[in-house]
Design an enzyme around this catalytic site. Structure first.
Site, PDB file in Angstrom:
ATOM      1  N   LYS A   2       0.845  -1.208   0.000  1.00  0.00           N
ATOM      2  CA  LYS A   2       0.000   0.000   0.000  1.00  0.00           C
ATOM      3  C   LYS A   2       0.879   1.257   0.000  1.00  0.00           C
ATOM      4  CE  LYS A   2      -1.642   1.535   4.160  1.00  0.00           C
ATOM      5  NZ  LYS A   2      -1.311   2.937   4.449  1.00  0.00           N
ATOM      6  N   ARG A  10      -4.205  10.323   5.078  1.00  0.00           N
ATOM      7  CA  ARG A  10      -3.174  11.357   5.155  1.00  0.00           C
ATOM      8  C   ARG A  10      -2.167  11.248   4.011  1.00  0.00           C
ATOM      9  NH1 ARG A  10      -3.657  13.438  10.230  1.00  0.00           N
ATOM     10  NH2 ARG A  10      -1.668  14.486  10.045  1.00  0.00           N
ATOM     11  N   CYS A  17      -4.942  13.121  14.150  1.00  0.00           N
ATOM     12  CA  CYS A  17      -4.704  11.720  13.793  1.00  0.00           C
ATOM     13  C   CYS A  17      -4.593  10.908  15.074  1.00  0.00           C
ATOM     14  CB  CYS A  17      -3.419  11.601  12.975  1.00  0.00           C
ATOM     15  SG  CYS A  17      -3.030   9.902  12.538  1.00  0.00           S
ATOM     16  N   ASP A  23       4.984   0.502  11.988  1.00  0.00           N
ATOM     17  CA  ASP A  23       3.739  -0.117  11.495  1.00  0.00           C
ATOM     18  C   ASP A  23       3.589  -1.580  11.932  1.00  0.00           C
ATOM     19  OD1 ASP A  23       3.113   2.286  10.362  1.00  0.00           O
ATOM     20  OD2 ASP A  23       3.739   1.740   8.335  1.00  0.00           O
ATOM     21  N   ILE A  59       8.910   6.664  16.634  1.00  0.00           N
ATOM     22  CA  ILE A  59       8.434   7.402  15.453  1.00  0.00           C
ATOM     23  C   ILE A  59       7.174   8.198  15.807  1.00  0.00           C
ATOM     24  CG2 ILE A  59       7.732   7.249  13.013  1.00  0.00           C
ATOM     25  CD1 ILE A  59      10.496   6.076  13.363  1.00  0.00           C
ATOM     26  N   ARG A  62      -8.349  -0.483   5.242  1.00  0.00           N
ATOM     27  CA  ARG A  62      -7.456   0.484   4.583  1.00  0.00           C
ATOM     28  C   ARG A  62      -6.133  -0.175   4.192  1.00  0.00           C
ATOM     29  NH1 ARG A  62      -5.973   5.132   7.994  1.00  0.00           N
ATOM     30  NH2 ARG A  62      -4.751   5.415   6.119  1.00  0.00           N
TER      31      ARG A  62
HETATM   32  N1  EPU Z   1       7.304  14.293  10.698  1.00  0.00           N
HETATM   33  C1  EPU Z   1       7.572  15.584  11.001  1.00  0.00           C
HETATM   34  N2  EPU Z   1       7.355  16.530  10.031  1.00  0.00           N
HETATM   35  C2  EPU Z   1       6.903  16.212   8.795  1.00  0.00           C
HETATM   36  C3  EPU Z   1       6.645  14.866   8.486  1.00  0.00           C
HETATM   37  C4  EPU Z   1       6.857  13.921   9.480  1.00  0.00           C
HETATM   38  O1  EPU Z   1       7.991  15.915  12.118  1.00  0.00           O
HETATM   39  O2  EPU Z   1       6.741  17.111   7.967  1.00  0.00           O
HETATM   40  C5  EPU Z   1       7.523  13.262  11.731  1.00  0.00           C
HETATM   41  C6  EPU Z   1       6.278  12.436  12.020  1.00  0.00           C
HETATM   42  O3  EPU Z   1       5.420  13.098  12.932  1.00  0.00           O
HETATM   43  C7  EPU Z   1       6.877  11.177  12.586  1.00  0.00           C
HETATM   44  C8  EPU Z   1       8.133  11.021  11.748  1.00  0.00           C
HETATM   45  O4  EPU Z   1       8.416  12.310  11.222  1.00  0.00           O
HETATM   46  O5  EPU Z   1       7.235  11.364  13.921  1.00  0.00           O
HETATM   47  C9  EPU Z   1       8.043  10.034  10.619  1.00  0.00           C
HETATM   48  O6  EPU Z   1       6.855  10.250   9.875  1.00  0.00           O
HETATM   49  P1  EPU Z   1       6.827  10.061   8.304  1.00  0.00           P
HETATM   50  O7  EPU Z   1       6.740  11.390   7.652  1.00  0.00           O
HETATM   51  O8  EPU Z   1       7.939   9.167   7.891  1.00  0.00           O
HETATM   52  O9  EPU Z   1       5.429   9.326   8.100  1.00  0.00           O
HETATM   53  P2  EPU Z   1       4.578   9.378   6.758  1.00  0.00           P
HETATM   54  O10 EPU Z   1       5.491   9.487   5.633  1.00  0.00           O
HETATM   55  O11 EPU Z   1       3.494  10.370   6.903  1.00  0.00           O
HETATM   56  C10 EPU Z   1       4.610   6.821   6.267  1.00  0.00           C
HETATM   57  C11 EPU Z   1       3.604   5.686   6.202  1.00  0.00           C
HETATM   58  C12 EPU Z   1       3.080   5.385   7.602  1.00  0.00           C
HETATM   59  C13 EPU Z   1       4.274   5.003   8.480  1.00  0.00           C
HETATM   60  C14 EPU Z   1       5.323   6.132   8.479  1.00  0.00           C
HETATM   61  C15 EPU Z   1       6.591   5.790   9.239  1.00  0.00           C
HETATM   62  C16 EPU Z   1       2.639   5.957   4.017  1.00  0.00           C
HETATM   63  C17 EPU Z   1       1.450   6.219   3.200  1.00  0.00           C
HETATM   64  N3  EPU Z   1       2.512   6.081   5.333  1.00  0.00           N
HETATM   65  O12 EPU Z   1       3.904   7.938   6.785  1.00  0.00           O
HETATM   66  O13 EPU Z   1       2.219   4.264   7.459  1.00  0.00           O
HETATM   67  O14 EPU Z   1       3.856   4.760   9.802  1.00  0.00           O
HETATM   68  O15 EPU Z   1       5.708   6.434   7.113  1.00  0.00           O
HETATM   69  O16 EPU Z   1       7.192   4.672   8.694  1.00  0.00           O
HETATM   70  O17 EPU Z   1       3.685   5.611   3.496  1.00  0.00           O
HETATM   71  C18 EPU Z   1       0.470   2.817   8.019  1.00  0.00           C
HETATM   72  O18 EPU Z   1       0.631   2.251   6.924  1.00  0.00           O
HETATM   73  O19 EPU Z   1      -0.241   2.324   8.946  1.00  0.00           O
HETATM   74  C19 EPU Z   1       1.131   4.105   8.268  1.00  0.00           C
HETATM   75  C20 EPU Z   1       0.724   4.960   9.203  1.00  0.00           C
END
Ligand code: EPU
Length: 421
Positions: A22, A92, A116, A308, A330, A400
């Site tokens: 996904k 998101r 969230c 995850d 995380i 999802r």
């Molecule tokens: N963060 C920031 N600022 C930002 C973006 C992120 O501080 O602008 C922080 C977040 O709050 C968190 C950390 O950085 O503490 C990592 O978050 P990340 O941005 O890597 O998360 P994401 O890219 O929004 C993806 C996956 C998530 C998964 C995370 C971490 C997708 C669609 N989503 O989210 O997947 O938990 O990486 O590996 O790729 C799930 O599938 O259940 C899911 C939540």
């Protein structure tokens, strides 16, 4: 709202096929917006998040067809640049249209995702990245509005308080493919989903080096074209069935999986006493003949233990021998599953960002409620172990990220059914 009803305890045995990832498919779908040409993407999972992304693409007037796991996407001349709140609030990951829209149309309007359940999820790194590439960005009426006269390559440090960001790396990498000159992303995410996205972009004609490392270099090109691609297997779905096999002291082979994406999980399960063999390409056999030992786990960006899979390994540790400590690095608030697992007889307490789990001999079935996608999977694992009936409500969260979990678990010997209400 549908419910899952599971009669435990179960012992899972047999084979289960893993779907496409996904979290790789969603940014790849967004990346198709970088060109006018037709892209064909295979091994796309039939999940509600994928359907939400299809709706977003269609809302931009992009032509999309989806059958048998194959997506055909034809952006030809699309004009829309607004990702509406009704989509972003349910998923998101919609934020990953930001980079492609900005690069291609020089204008993007993306609803801010809002609250969230797994904790604050800021987008400051996405904004920092696009501003460094020369975009103006402001928030108005709940939307992030980004505009540019033309993106320019830049050197961007993308590390945040919790390490690298997967989707901020994806957004900046996609935007940079059409920027003028060279972009260097420092502290880039190295998750397999980012590597898969980079491979798709390279097939579209992008010039990218260093994916798999924390420094990604992108040399902007004038134009990209459509491409064909097969999405990588879902390491989190595979990991969930591997953990479920251990929790039920079963013998399960996950097929169409990629063991090299799952080093941290394999290491932890072996440490806890499971036997894991890489049978043949893509087939991983997981066996646990007795109650596993308690182990400590800390979630970290790849190649560390994935957040995850934190809820699922906690469900496993709920009946392990001894005390384990699971630390979430995380999303320090991603612990909504603790209260529900405790309703099933688990003994888990929370100390800051660490959960302390006193392994119980068994769990007992109960009525529980899913709070998010991975928490739902953890409750499913708890229910397989528990004596008696468990009813899990709000399983739209599960839908999802897991296709037909009830079908796959039934095939492995679980007594499970979905009740439509
Ligand atoms: N963060 C920031 N600022 C930002 C973006 C992120 O501080 O602008 C922080 C977040 O709050 C968190 C950390 O950085 O503490 C990592 O978050 P990340 O941005 O890597 O998360 P994401 O890219 O929004 C993806 C996956 C998530 C998964 C995370 C971490 C997708 C669609 N989503 O989210 O997947 O938990 O990486 O590996 O790729 C799930 O599938 O259940 C899911 C939540």
């Amino acid at each position: 709202m549908d419910k899952l009803i599971i009669e435990g305890p179960a012992r899972l045995t047999g084979e289960v096929e893993i779907d496409g990832s996904k979290n790789a498919a969603l940014p790849i779908m967004a990346a198709t917006l970088l060109s006018d040409g037709k892209s064909v993407i295979k091994n796309v999972p039939l999940l509600s998040d994928v359907f939400t992304m299809i709706k977003i693409l269609r809302s931009f007037n992009v032509r999309v067809s989806f059958s048998d796991g194959v997506l055909e996407i034809e952006p030809n001349g699309y004009k829309g640049y607004t990702a509406l709140y009704k989509y972003v609030s349910t998923m998101r990951a919609s934020i990953c249209v930001l980079g492609p829209l900005l690069a291609r149309l020089h204008h993007a309007k993306v609803s801010l995702p809002g609250g969230c359940i797994i904790g604050p999820r800021p987008i400051n790194l996405h904004i920092k990245g696009i501003k460094a590439l020369g975009a103006d960005a402001k928030v108005e009426h709940g939307y992030l509005i980004a505009k540019t006269k033309g993106l320019r390559g830049a050197s961007i440090y993308l590390g945040g308080a919790f390490g690298s960001s997967v989707l901020a790396t994806a957004n900046v990498m996609m935007a940079a493919t059409l920027a003028k000159g060279k972009t260097i992303i420092e502290h880039a995410a190295t998750e397999p989903e980012i590597v898969d996205l980079a491979e798709f972009l390279i097939k579209m004609g992008a010039k990218i080096k260093g994916e798999r490392t924390h420094t990604i270099e992108i040399e902007g090109v004038k134009k990209l074209h459509g491409a064909n691609h097969t999405v990588i297997p879902d390491r989190i779905e595979a990991g969930t069935y591997m953990v479920a096999a251990c929790a039920t002291r079963g013998d399960v082979t996950v097929k169409r999986a990629e063991i090299k994406h799952m080093g941290s999980l394999v290491d932890k399960l072996i440490q806890a006493g499971a036997v894991i063999t890489n049978k043949s390409k893509g087939a991983i056999r997981v066996r646990a003949s007795r109650r596993l030992k308690a182990i400590d786990v800390t979630t970290l960006p790849f190649p560390g233990f994935p957040t995850d899979l934190q809820a699922q390994i906690m469900a496993l540790m709920s009946t392990a021998k001894g005390i384990s400590i699971i630390t979430e690095k995380i999303y320090p608030e991603r612990f909504m599953h603790i209260g529900e697992l405790n309703r099933m007889g688990a003994q888990i307490s929370l100390e800051g960002e660490s959960a302390i789990i006193q392994g119980a001999k068994s769990l007992s079935g109960a009525e529980v409620m899913a709070s998010d996608l991975r928490a739902s999977a953890a409750l499913g694992i708890g229910a397989l172990v528990a004596k008696g009936e468990t009813q899990i409500s709000r399983i739209y969260h599960l839908d999802r990220g897991y296709r037909d979990m009830e079908g796959k678990l039934s095939k492995l010997g679980a007594k499970i059914r979905r009740v439509r209400e």
